[in-house]
Design an enzyme around this catalytic site. Structure first.
Site, short mmCIF file in Angstrom:
data_model
loop_
_atom_site.label_atom_id
_atom_site.label_comp_id
_atom_site.label_asym_id
_atom_site.label_seq_id
_atom_site.Cartn_x
_atom_site.Cartn_y
_atom_site.Cartn_z
N GLU A 42 0.84 -1.21 0.00
CA GLU A 42 0.00 0.00 0.00
C GLU A 42 0.87 1.25 0.00
O GLU A 42 1.90 1.29 0.65
CB GLU A 42 -0.85 0.06 1.28
CG GLU A 42 -2.15 -0.65 1.20
CD GLU A 42 -2.92 -0.52 2.51
OE1 GLU A 42 -2.71 0.45 3.26
OE2 GLU A 42 -3.72 -1.43 2.78
N LYS A 193 4.65 -2.64 -39.84
CA LYS A 193 4.91 -3.53 -38.71
C LYS A 193 3.67 -4.36 -38.44
O LYS A 193 2.56 -3.87 -38.57
CB LYS A 193 5.24 -2.65 -37.48
CG LYS A 193 5.44 -3.39 -36.18
CD LYS A 193 5.75 -2.42 -35.04
CE LYS A 193 4.54 -2.13 -34.20
NZ LYS A 193 4.82 -1.25 -33.04
N ASP A 221 9.02 7.22 -32.31
CA ASP A 221 7.82 6.52 -31.82
C ASP A 221 7.23 7.30 -30.65
O ASP A 221 7.90 8.17 -30.09
CB ASP A 221 8.19 5.09 -31.38
CG ASP A 221 7.07 4.11 -31.67
OD1 ASP A 221 5.91 4.54 -31.81
OD2 ASP A 221 7.36 2.89 -31.74
#
Ligand code: R5P
Length: 294
Positions: A42, A193, A221
């Site tokens: 946490e 691609k 990219d």
């Protein structure tokens, strides 16, 4: 007091340095946080000062994605207790790639993330080079996408490359490559691609590109995650006897040994921005973010 100074900028644990730069450019107060992680994982966040006025929460959601998402939501929610105007600046927004159902029965988690950010109390959201504009459409609050292309191009202009060719590793990035090339004053191409939606494997389907021969290339990219796309693109281009290969992106996640594999594939230099803090995030996007806020 100037209009700009009415902001309080909270630097979340994932984006402290970037938030400081944004606060300084806005001539606004910066408030940092203290993060404690309990043994069960946490997060406990404590603000280091009181917050007032219009509040900007700066917190990228990069790995650990789910923890950083909860931290961003917690800060937005806290900010909303003290202000009716909360800007969520999430430079890298994890889950943006899950913006639609690619395969039947896939959960579009981006839709939930957008709802959570609004429910936490954000009244506006600013992101940087989000993976797709489709992801932004899930928001029901005013949403701005800021591009870091101008900043990245400025960096490359200073490298004084001779007649470089800008290359997008996929057709989806063709507009990005065109913008980059136009600003740099050069030409561009896009490779074809294919990514297997189940295995994630990447393959370059393009045939030969005569124009890459002996030219330095800049692969552009939006993000580099596992490095698979850049590695396959670089290997393909090397086979065609190009010059040096540079790789640039807004979000250099570089998961695991991505950097090593990219260098092994023949990439000379990797250039990212500070949406994700690292030694490769050398290009500063704070000015672009500030322009979207004021
Ligand atoms: C895909 O469409 C994106 O624009 C990036 O090319 C991709 O997400 C990069 O991921 P990786 O580095 O894992 O190939």
């Amino acid at each position: 007091m100037s209009l700009l100074a009415s902001f309080t900028v909270i630097g979340g644990p994932s984006s402290e340095q970037l938030a400081r730069k944004i606060a300084s450019k806005l001539r606004s107060r910066y408030v940092g946080c203290e993060l404690k992680i309990f043994p069960d994982g946490e997060s406990k966040i404590t603000l280091k000062a009181k917050i007032t006025g219009k509040i900007i929460v700066v917190h990228s959601v990069y790995p650990p994605i789910d923890s950083n998402l909860v931290r961003a939501l917690a800060l937005i929610s806290q900010a909303r207790k003290y202000s009716s105007q909360v800007y969520a600046v999430i430079p890298y927004l994890g889950y943006a790639r899950q913006d639609r159902e690619f395969l039947p029965r896939e959960v579009v988690t981006m839709s939930l993330v957008a709802k959570l950010i609004k429910a936490a109390g954000a009244t506006r959201i600013v992101v940087v080079d989000i993976h797709s504009m489709m992801a932004l459409k899930h928001f029901e609050i005013p949403a701005r996408n800021v591009t870091a292309i101008g900043e990245l191009v400025r960096y490359f202009k200073n490298l004084h490359l001779k007649n470089p060719l800008v290359v997008s590793p996929d057709m989806g990035g063709v507009e990005r490559a065109r913008n980059f090339a136009n600003l740099l004053g050069t030409s561009y191409i896009a490779l074809e691609k294919h990514r297997d939606r189940k295995s994630g494997e990447v393959e370059i389907k393009s045939s030969k590109h005569q124009e890459v021969r002996n030219r330095d290339l800049i692969l552009v990219d939006d993000m580099i995650s596992t490095g698979g796309s850049i590695v396959k693109a670089a290997e393909h281009l090397k086979r065609q006897r190009c010059g040096k290969i540079y790789a640039t992106c807004t979000h250099a996640l570089l998961i695991g040994d991505a950097e090593k594999r990219i260098r092994k594939a023949g990439v000379t230099k990797i250039v990212g921005t500070n949406t994700i803090p690292s030694k490769l995030g050398m290009v500063d996007v704070s000015s672009a973010i500030v322009r979207a806020i004021v």
